[in-house]
Design an enzyme around this catalytic site. Sequence first.
Site, PDB file in Angstrom:
ATOM      1  N   SER A 144       7.475   1.320   9.067  1.00 46.02           N
ATOM      2  CA  SER A 144       7.889   0.588   7.857  1.00 46.02           C
ATOM      3  C   SER A 144       9.357   0.878   7.572  1.00 46.02           C
ATOM      4  O   SER A 144       9.894   1.899   8.026  1.00 46.02           O
ATOM      5  CB  SER A 144       7.041   1.074   6.663  1.00 46.02           C
ATOM      6  OG  SER A 144       7.498   0.515   5.448  1.00 46.02           O
ATOM      7  N   TYR A 167       2.799   7.424   0.752  1.00 51.81           N
ATOM      8  CA  TYR A 167       2.964   6.351   1.738  1.00 51.81           C
ATOM      9  C   TYR A 167       4.227   6.583   2.572  1.00 51.81           C
ATOM     10  O   TYR A 167       4.201   6.492   3.802  1.00 51.81           O
ATOM     11  CB  TYR A 167       3.031   5.003   1.017  1.00 51.81           C
ATOM     12  CG  TYR A 167       3.153   3.814   1.945  1.00 51.81           C
ATOM     13  CD1 TYR A 167       2.032   3.296   2.579  1.00 51.81           C
ATOM     14  CD2 TYR A 167       4.395   3.219   2.204  1.00 51.81           C
ATOM     15  CE1 TYR A 167       2.129   2.212   3.446  1.00 51.81           C
ATOM     16  CE2 TYR A 167       4.504   2.145   3.062  1.00 51.81           C
ATOM     17  CZ  TYR A 167       3.374   1.630   3.677  1.00 51.81           C
ATOM     18  OH  TYR A 167       3.486   0.560   4.541  1.00 51.81           O
ATOM     19  N   LYS A 203       4.589   7.198   6.642  1.00 53.69           N
ATOM     20  CA  LYS A 203       5.314   6.286   7.536  1.00 53.69           C
ATOM     21  C   LYS A 203       6.510   6.974   8.206  1.00 53.69           C
ATOM     22  O   LYS A 203       6.885   6.623   9.322  1.00 53.69           O
ATOM     23  CB  LYS A 203       5.752   5.037   6.762  1.00 53.69           C
ATOM     24  CG  LYS A 203       4.580   4.132   6.383  1.00 53.69           C
ATOM     25  CD  LYS A 203       3.901   3.561   7.626  1.00 53.69           C
ATOM     26  CE  LYS A 203       2.745   2.641   7.297  1.00 53.69           C
ATOM     27  NZ  LYS A 203       2.062   2.112   8.500  1.00 53.69           N
TER      28      LYS A 203
HETATM   29  N1  LIG Z   1       2.749  -5.903   4.231  1.00 56.86           N
HETATM   30  C1  LIG Z   1       3.907  -5.227   4.220  1.00 56.86           C
HETATM   31  O1  LIG Z   1       4.849  -5.556   3.480  1.00 56.86           O
HETATM   32  C2  LIG Z   1       4.088  -4.036   5.130  1.00 56.86           C
HETATM   33  C3  LIG Z   1       5.376  -3.501   5.264  1.00 56.86           C
HETATM   34  C4  LIG Z   1       5.580  -2.411   6.116  1.00 56.86           C
HETATM   35  C5  LIG Z   1       4.525  -1.888   6.808  1.00 56.86           C
HETATM   36  N2  LIG Z   1       3.277  -2.405   6.654  1.00 56.86           N
HETATM   37  C6  LIG Z   1       2.192  -1.811   7.435  1.00 56.86           C
HETATM   38  O2  LIG Z   1       1.577  -2.818   8.206  1.00 56.86           O
HETATM   39  C7  LIG Z   1       0.229  -2.453   8.477  1.00 56.86           C
HETATM   40  C8  LIG Z   1      -0.676  -3.608   8.121  1.00 56.86           C
HETATM   41  O3  LIG Z   1      -0.532  -3.896   6.733  1.00 56.86           O
HETATM   42  P1  LIG Z   1      -0.925  -5.308   6.110  1.00 56.86           P
HETATM   43  O4  LIG Z   1       0.109  -5.634   5.106  1.00 56.86           O
HETATM   44  O5  LIG Z   1      -1.241  -6.294   7.173  1.00 56.86           O
HETATM   45  O6  LIG Z   1      -2.242  -4.876   5.297  1.00 56.86           O
HETATM   46  P2  LIG Z   1      -3.690  -5.549   5.175  1.00 56.86           P
HETATM   47  O7  LIG Z   1      -4.344  -4.808   4.061  1.00 56.86           O
HETATM   48  O8  LIG Z   1      -3.592  -7.040   5.113  1.00 56.86           O
HETATM   49  O9  LIG Z   1      -4.383  -5.172   6.563  1.00 56.86           O
HETATM   50  C9  LIG Z   1      -4.703  -3.847   6.895  1.00 56.86           C
HETATM   51  C10 LIG Z   1      -5.878  -3.853   7.849  1.00 56.86           C
HETATM   52  O10 LIG Z   1      -6.123  -2.493   8.218  1.00 56.86           O
HETATM   53  C11 LIG Z   1      -7.508  -2.253   8.107  1.00 56.86           C
HETATM   54  N3  LIG Z   1      -7.737  -0.835   7.830  1.00 56.86           N
HETATM   55  C12 LIG Z   1      -7.482  -0.148   6.700  1.00 56.86           C
HETATM   56  N4  LIG Z   1      -7.885   1.121   6.803  1.00 56.86           N
HETATM   57  C13 LIG Z   1      -8.417   1.243   8.056  1.00 56.86           C
HETATM   58  C14 LIG Z   1      -9.013   2.310   8.767  1.00 56.86           C
HETATM   59  N5  LIG Z   1      -9.173   3.507   8.205  1.00 56.86           N
HETATM   60  N6  LIG Z   1      -9.450   2.080  10.025  1.00 56.86           N
HETATM   61  C15 LIG Z   1      -9.328   0.858  10.589  1.00 56.86           C
HETATM   62  N7  LIG Z   1      -8.784  -0.195   9.959  1.00 56.86           N
HETATM   63  C16 LIG Z   1      -8.332   0.000   8.707  1.00 56.86           C
HETATM   64  C17 LIG Z   1      -7.989  -3.134   6.970  1.00 56.86           C
HETATM   65  O11 LIG Z   1      -9.392  -3.356   7.038  1.00 56.86           O
HETATM   66  C18 LIG Z   1      -7.169  -4.402   7.219  1.00 56.86           C
HETATM   67  O12 LIG Z   1      -7.815  -5.273   8.120  1.00 56.86           O
HETATM   68  C19 LIG Z   1      -0.030  -1.168   7.655  1.00 56.86           C
HETATM   69  O13 LIG Z   1       0.137  -0.060   8.497  1.00 56.86           O
HETATM   70  C20 LIG Z   1       1.069  -1.202   6.616  1.00 56.86           C
HETATM   71  O14 LIG Z   1       1.395   0.082   6.133  1.00 56.86           O
HETATM   72  C21 LIG Z   1       3.026  -3.478   5.832  1.00 56.86           C
END
Ligand SMILES: NC(=O)c1ccc[n+]([C@@H]2O[C@H](COP(=O)([O-])OP(=O)(O)OC[C@H]3O[C@@H](n4cnc5c(N)ncnc54)[C@H](O)[C@@H]3O)[C@@H](O)[C@H]2O)c1
Length: 248
Positions: free
Chosen positions: A120, A133, A137
């Site tokens: 991130s 968080y 990260k």
């Molecule tokens: N959306 C953003 O702005 C953003 C920015 C930077 C990083 N991220 C990172 O991207 C990744 C995905 O985030 P997203 O925004 O798509 O979120 P999201 O909530 O849409 O998807 C997350 C997925 O991870 C699964 N998950 C959660 N805990 C789990 C576990 N213990 N075991 C297996 N699966 C699990 C959930 O069921 C879901 O399908 C994360 O690591 C998040 O930190 C997101």
Amino acid sequence: MRLDLTNRTAVVTGGSSGIGASIVSALEACGAKVHIFDLANGIDVSNRETLEKAFDGIPGDIDVVVANAGIGTTSGLVETSKELWDRTIAINLTGAYNTVQLAAARMKPQRKGSIVLTASTNSYDGEPMLSAYNASKAGVLGILHTAACELGPYQVRINAVCPGLIRTPLTKGSFDSPEILKDYFRHMPLGRGGEPEEVANAVAFLASDLASYITGAALLVDGGQLSSKFGTWNDDIGEFRKDRWVLR
Ligand SMILES: NC(=O)c1ccc[n+]([C@@H]2O[C@H](COP(=O)([O-])OP(=O)(O)OC[C@H]3O[C@@H](n4cnc5c(N)ncnc54)[C@H](O)[C@@H]3O)[C@@H](O)[C@H]2O)c1
């Protein structure tokens, strides 16, 4: 030159929603067979035993593993409970570690493979209310750099993407609020948030042979956010329309 993953086997953790679901679609569009490891299908990345069984269930070579599963948690530094800290670290950091460790164990004897981590901008950046968080990260990049050193000799590559604010269920609260977006996106040179497909495209590239000389890299996919120390947009040069800044 083509981004071709034909006959490649891939694993995507957290592949049932948001960025992960887009990564699954991108890898499949490039020809890969993709296995989704997600809570939605009973696989918890923080549970080492469950995860190991899931890896064992895939026969033959595993070419690509994307450690993407994660949760967003928000709390002030002083108010963060032990439970919240433990849960955030268990899923975002230990979950990534478990995934990388099991992927590496499969890929080292293969003498090939590509691992991609979803880190991130918060791996680098301070942002209030996100201490657990952000620590999780930042730790992901620690795994990245060390694993790159250890796996390189086996021709196994590992890289990370560092998304900024991406439109997914995780960030729905922010994307539903034009006031939040207007302020947040002042700091994005491109003037808008990202779409999950834009992160998935970067992951597909890093996973593929087009990135054959890239390992240990953390690729920002953030619309320029981390380059914009003092902000880019203001009401003199632009106006905010719905979900993005545009030039006047
Ligand atoms: N959306 C953003 O702005 C953003 C920015 C930077 C990083 N991220 C990172 O991207 C990744 C995905 O985030 P997203 O925004 O798509 O979120 P999201 O909530 O849409 O998807 C997350 C997925 O991870 C699964 N998950 C959660 N805990 C789990 C576990 N213990 N075991 C297996 N699966 C699990 C959930 O069921 C879901 O399908 C994360 O690591 C998040 O930190 C997101």
